[in-house]
Design a protein around this motif. Structure first.
Motif, PDB file in Angstrom:
ATOM      1  N   ARG A  66       0.833  -1.206   0.000  1.00 35.54           N
ATOM      2  CA  ARG A  66       0.000   0.000   0.000  1.00 35.54           C
ATOM      3  C   ARG A  66       0.866   1.255   0.000  1.00 35.54           C
ATOM      4  N   ASP A  67       1.938   1.256   0.807  1.00 35.46           N
ATOM      5  CA  ASP A  67       2.835   2.418   0.870  1.00 35.46           C
ATOM      6  C   ASP A  67       3.516   2.668  -0.470  1.00 35.46           C
TER       7      ASP A  67
ATOM      8  N   ALA B  95       2.516   1.690  -3.462  1.00 39.68           N
ATOM      9  CA  ALA B  95       1.522   2.138  -4.438  1.00 39.68           C
ATOM     10  C   ALA B  95       1.197   3.611  -4.238  1.00 39.68           C
ATOM     11  N   GLY B  96       1.131   4.037  -2.970  1.00 41.97           N
ATOM     12  CA  GLY B  96       0.867   5.441  -2.684  1.00 41.97           C
ATOM     13  C   GLY B  96       1.998   6.341  -3.141  1.00 41.97           C
ATOM     14  N   GLU B  97       3.230   5.915  -2.875  1.00 40.10           N
ATOM     15  CA  GLU B  97       4.393   6.708  -3.287  1.00 40.10           C
ATOM     16  C   GLU B  97       4.459   6.853  -4.803  1.00 40.10           C
ATOM     17  N   LEU B  98       4.192   5.779  -5.504  1.00 45.51           N
ATOM     18  CA  LEU B  98       4.293   5.780  -6.960  1.00 45.51           C
ATOM     19  C   LEU B  98       3.002   6.229  -7.641  1.00 45.51           C
ATOM     20  N   LYS B  99       1.964   6.416  -6.836  1.00 48.07           N
ATOM     21  CA  LYS B  99       0.651   6.815  -7.361  1.00 48.07           C
ATOM     22  C   LYS B  99       0.155   5.828  -8.426  1.00 48.07           C
ATOM     23  N   LEU B 100       0.245   4.545  -8.087  1.00 48.92           N
ATOM     24  CA  LEU B 100      -0.171   3.479  -8.990  1.00 48.92           C
ATOM     25  C   LEU B 100      -1.248   2.620  -8.326  1.00 48.92           C
ATOM     26  N   PRO B 101      -2.244   2.196  -9.088  1.00 46.96           N
ATOM     27  CA  PRO B 101      -3.217   1.255  -8.528  1.00 46.96           C
ATOM     28  C   PRO B 101      -2.599  -0.138  -8.461  1.00 46.96           C
TER      29      PRO B 101
END
Length: 70
Positions: A2-3, A5-11
């Protein structure tokens, strides 16, 4: 996961069959039955009625209801 994905702004899409883990680790659940979407909502909305629709019955009975060849 989750972290990252949040950093990379990817689903992130995962295929998981353990409902308990899916409800704990995901933001959204899509429940399918024989190729059809039965449920598409947040984990808190996945109740027993939705579970029954996803997991009850048999493929043969579903095809017969749709008028497909058995």
């Amino acid at each position: 996961m989750r972290d990252l994905a949040g950093e990379l702004k990817l689903p992130v899409l995962i295929n998981i069959h353990n409902v308990t883990e899916a409800k704990e680790y995901t933001d959204r659940i899509v429940g399918m039955r024989y190729g059809r979407i039965i449920f598409d909502d947040v984990p808190a909305q996945l109740d027993q009625a939705a579970m029954d629709q996803i997991y009850a019955g048999s493929p043969h009975a579903d095809r017969a209801k749709d008028g497909a060849a058995a």
